[in-house]
Design an enzyme around this catalytic site. Structure first.
Site, PDB file in Angstrom:
ATOM      1  CG  ASN A   9      -1.688   1.274   1.192  1.00  0.00           C
ATOM      2  OD1 ASN A   9      -1.988   2.019   0.685  1.00  0.00           O
ATOM      3  ND2 ASN A   9      -2.301   1.879   2.660  1.00  0.00           N
ATOM      4  CD1 TRP A  10       3.440   0.762  -3.365  1.00  0.00           C
ATOM      5  CD2 TRP A  10       3.551   2.327  -4.665  1.00  0.00           C
ATOM      6  NE1 TRP A  10       3.756   0.439  -4.396  1.00  0.00           N
ATOM      7  CE2 TRP A  10       3.862   0.803  -5.031  1.00  0.00           C
ATOM      8  CE3 TRP A  10       3.043   2.896  -6.380  1.00  0.00           C
ATOM      9  CZ2 TRP A  10       4.137   0.828  -6.650  1.00  0.00           C
ATOM     10  CZ3 TRP A  10       3.649   2.281  -7.437  1.00  0.00           C
ATOM     11  CH2 TRP A  10       4.525   1.161  -7.014  1.00  0.00           C
ATOM     12  CE  LYS A  11      -0.264   3.106   4.640  1.00  0.00           C
ATOM     13  NZ  LYS A  11       0.125   3.264   5.931  1.00  0.00           N
ATOM     14  CG  HIS A  99      -5.480   1.733   4.932  1.00  0.00           C
ATOM     15  ND1 HIS A  99      -5.638   3.043   5.779  1.00  0.00           N
ATOM     16  CD2 HIS A  99      -4.479   1.073   5.329  1.00  0.00           C
ATOM     17  CE1 HIS A  99      -3.859   2.378   6.400  1.00  0.00           C
ATOM     18  NE2 HIS A  99      -3.917   1.793   5.672  1.00  0.00           N
ATOM     19  CD  GLU A 101      -3.007   5.410   6.470  1.00  0.00           C
ATOM     20  OE1 GLU A 101      -3.027   6.096   5.629  1.00  0.00           O
ATOM     21  OE2 GLU A 101      -2.206   4.896   7.315  1.00  0.00           O
ATOM     22  CD  GLU A 170      -3.386  -2.561   7.826  1.00  0.00           C
ATOM     23  OE1 GLU A 170      -2.326  -2.799   7.316  1.00  0.00           O
ATOM     24  OE2 GLU A 170      -3.823  -1.376   7.500  1.00  0.00           O
ATOM     25  N   GLY A 176       2.436   2.338  10.813  1.00  0.00           N
ATOM     26  CA  GLY A 176       3.665   3.694  10.386  1.00  0.00           C
ATOM     27  C   GLY A 176       3.601   3.848  12.372  1.00  0.00           C
ATOM     28  CB  SER A 212       5.282  -1.445  11.609  1.00  0.00           C
ATOM     29  OG  SER A 212       4.663  -0.059  12.259  1.00  0.00           O
ATOM     30  N   GLY A 232       2.498  -1.251   4.517  1.00  0.00           N
ATOM     31  CA  GLY A 232       2.653   0.637   4.240  1.00  0.00           C
ATOM     32  C   GLY A 232       4.723   0.769   3.762  1.00  0.00           C
ATOM     33  N   GLY A 233       4.988   1.334   4.681  1.00  0.00           N
ATOM     34  CA  GLY A 233       5.978   2.079   4.371  1.00  0.00           C
ATOM     35  C   GLY A 233       7.639   0.989   3.654  1.00  0.00           C
TER      36      GLY A 233
HETATM   37  P1  PGA Z   1       2.821   0.869   7.786  1.00  0.00           P
HETATM   38  O1  PGA Z   1       1.257   0.617   7.108  1.00  0.00           O
HETATM   39  O2  PGA Z   1       3.327  -0.740   7.011  1.00  0.00           O
HETATM   40  O3  PGA Z   1       3.780   1.658   7.367  1.00  0.00           O
HETATM   41  O4  PGA Z   1       3.182   0.407   8.860  1.00  0.00           O
HETATM   42  C1  PGA Z   1       0.579  -0.392   7.224  1.00  0.00           C
HETATM   43  C2  PGA Z   1      -0.723  -0.002   6.481  1.00  0.00           C
HETATM   44  O5  PGA Z   1      -1.599   0.979   6.871  1.00  0.00           O
HETATM   45  O6  PGA Z   1      -1.561  -0.412   5.331  1.00  0.00           O
END
Ligand code: PGA
Length: 256
Positions: A9-11, A99, A101, A170, A176, A212, A232-233
């Site tokens: 997930n590149w956000k 998600h 967010e 999640e 993050g 993470s 994500g990251g």
């Molecule tokens: P993260 O994000 O790996 O940076 O913690 C995961 C996500 O929100 O899908």
């Protein structure tokens, strides 16, 4: 045989030029180190989707593409939104739904998550439905019931072909933050999620963990009986994402 699923997930990162670059790198790595037991998906921002699918086709890559969000309505006066047919026309096969967010900052409640999952699947997309509790819910010891309710709400009334729905656990406190959930936490919640999914009657649902996940902890986390990860990251660099895919391959190649 079960197949792993690793989704990047590149956000809101990487413009279309950077996206092309990363996709090319991933295509090369996956061609030279094939992960035959892992479905590998990247979820770029909307404006990158066409470039990313073009690179994948040109490279004949096994990579698949997800959108990060979609509007459940088919078309119309919804400024700034994107509809399911626009994605399928671009050969996007997957979409992330709900998600945290989007739930937290863009008003996506359980009902909209459920509507979106139904519209996505009905329109031919595979839905990666995200669930997970925040720190307060966990501190009160209510995380099991909270996540169970999220799953039941999201999948209620959903009729989906086997394999078209994925649930990603999640926990918000792990996203993050570098505070990855423990194997025991993830194993406990995967069990809760599998039981809730079974109650909805939706079949062939893979359960992912996200929060993470890195190249260093992926192999260990596979022990929590997850089918893969939403990353994500660590998905923003080809080598770290490919290392997570490789962890899935070594876990599943032996016939998990
Ligand atoms: P993260 O994000 O790996 O940076 O913690 C995961 C996500 O929100 O899908």
């Amino acid at each position: 045989m079960r197949r792993a699923l690793v989704v990047g997930n590149w956000k809101m990162n990487l413009d279309h030029v950077e996206a092309v670059h990363l996709t090319q790198q991933l295509a090369v790595i996956l061609a030279s180190r094939p992960a035959e037991h892992v479905d590998v998906v990247v979820a770029p921002p909307f404006v990158d989707l066409r470039s990313v699918t073009s690179v994948i086709e040109a490279e004949h890559s096994v990579l698949e593409v997800a959108a990060q969000h979609v509007n459940p309505r088919p078309a119309g006066a919804h400024t700034g939104e994107i509809a399911v047919p626009m994605l399928t026309r671009l050969r996007v096969r997957w979409v992330i739904v709900g998600h945290s967010e989007r739930r937290t900052h863009y008003g996506m409640d359980d009902q909209v998550v459920a509507e979106t999952a139904r519209a996505a699947v009905a329109g031919g997309l595979r839905a990666i439905v995200c669930v997970g509790e925040d720190e307060d819910v966990r501190a009160r010891g209510e995380h099991r019931g909270f996540v169970e309710a999220q799953v039941l709400a999201a999948l209620s009334g959903l009729s989906a072909p086997e394999g078209d729905v994925v649930v990603a656990y999640e926990p918000i406190w792990a996203i993050g933050t570098g505070r990855t959930a423990s194997v025991a936490d993830v194993a406990e919640m995967t069990e809760v999620i599998r039981a809730a999914v079974a109650a909805t009657g939706v079949r062939g649902v893979r359960v992912l963990y996200g929060g993470s996940v890195t190249a260093d902890n992926a192999a260990e986390l596979f022990a929590a009986d997850v089918d893969g990860f939403l990353v994500g990251g660590a998905s923003l660099r080809a080598e770290s994402f490919a290392a997570i895919v490789a962890a899935g391959e070594s876990c599943y190649a032996g016939g998990r």
